[in-house]
Design a protein around this motif. Sequence first.
Motif, PDB file in Angstrom:
ATOM      1  N   GLN A   1       0.860  -1.184   0.000  1.00 40.72           N
ATOM      2  CA  GLN A   1       0.000   0.000   0.000  1.00 40.72           C
ATOM      3  C   GLN A   1       0.896   1.234   0.000  1.00 40.72           C
ATOM      4  O   GLN A   1       1.763   1.383   0.858  1.00 40.72           O
ATOM      5  N   VAL A   2       0.714   2.126  -0.980  1.00 35.04           N
ATOM      6  CA  VAL A   2       1.553   3.318  -1.099  1.00 35.04           C
ATOM      7  C   VAL A   2       0.786   4.617  -0.913  1.00 35.04           C
ATOM      8  O   VAL A   2       1.396   5.678  -0.807  1.00 35.04           O
ATOM      9  N   LYS A   3      -0.546   4.557  -0.877  1.00 32.75           N
ATOM     10  CA  LYS A   3      -1.357   5.744  -0.651  1.00 32.75           C
ATOM     11  C   LYS A   3      -2.399   5.456   0.411  1.00 32.75           C
ATOM     12  O   LYS A   3      -2.811   4.317   0.601  1.00 32.75           O
ATOM     13  N   SER A   4      -2.866   6.507   1.056  1.00 30.08           N
ATOM     14  CA  SER A   4      -3.851   6.395   2.130  1.00 30.08           C
ATOM     15  C   SER A   4      -5.251   6.132   1.589  1.00 30.08           C
ATOM     16  O   SER A   4      -5.581   6.499   0.463  1.00 30.08           O
ATOM     17  N   VAL A   5      -6.080   5.512   2.426  1.00 29.06           N
ATOM     18  CA  VAL A   5      -7.477   5.264   2.058  1.00 29.06           C
ATOM     19  C   VAL A   5      -8.402   6.348   2.613  1.00 29.06           C
ATOM     20  O   VAL A   5      -9.612   6.293   2.395  1.00 29.06           O
TER      21      VAL A   5
END
Length: 60
Positions: free
Chosen positions: A8-12
């Motif tokens: 995971q490289v970006k926030s949800v």
Amino acid sequence: MAKLKITQVKSVIGRKKDHRATVEALGLNKIGKTVIHEDTPQIRGMMNKVIYLLEIEEVQ
């Protein structure tokens, strides 16, 4: 069977509810967390839905 290393490289935060649920179903919950899954059509479909949040690498 090949395996996929999914990070995971970006926030949800601020994403659609179903996208957040998909990331959680993949076993991810923090930026930088990595999981390894078998390369199945189900996992590919989940990845394609939230590809903009992930980094994917094929491992043997």
